[in-house]
Design a protein around this motif. Structure first.
Motif: not given
Length: 146
Positions: A79-89
């Motif tokens: 039951p992990d919680e994940v955090c998805v990070g984004i950036r424009v490359a």
């Protein structure tokens, strides 16, 4: 063959938290690879929606997926919680390349890294067009040039 180290949270500009589900695990007891692609797609589109850069039903110009990829680094399981990070490359005339980090809970190093390319097209003709100015301005806020 040596691998480059995982990305860290500070390399990303916007984050979306997702809770894993029981059905995300595969027979090996970890989240199946196809789920990561869903998380990447969800985070990118959530950024666009949250910032008023996409109207799902009415935008005359939309981004369609042209390319995706993912590198798996460490296991994530329910039951992990994940955090998805984004950036424009990369921000081109009609396309944008997002780079994505998937982080387990509060960990500082990515469990997976991905990329996602949108090509902007006219919804009616499905032909490439320039990224609209308002969308470009929103994407600039998370642009981290290489």
């Amino acid at each position: 063959m040596s691998r480059h180290p995982p990305a860290s949270r500070d390399q990303f500009r916007w984050f979306h938290t997702i809770t894993t589900r029981w059905m995300d695990n595969d027979a090996y007891g970890h989240v199946n690879n196809v789920v990561y692609y869903s998380w990447i797609d969800t985070a990118v589109n959530r950024f666009l929606l949250d910032h008023g850069l996409l109207d799902l039903a009415g935008s005359p110009v939309v981004g369609i997926v042209a390319e995706t990829g993912c590198r798996y680094i460490s296991q994530v399981s329910y039951p992990d919680e994940v955090c998805v990070g984004i950036r424009v490359a990369k921000l081109g005339k009609s396309s944008v390349r997002y780079e994505v980090g998937v982080f387990r809970a509060a960990e500082t190093l990515a469990s997976a890294e991905g990329h996602f390319v949108h090509v902007y097209v006219d919804r009616a003709t499905m032909r490439p067009v320039a990224i609209p100015d308002a969308v470009r301005a929103g994407l600039e806020t998370i642009h981290v040039p290489a």
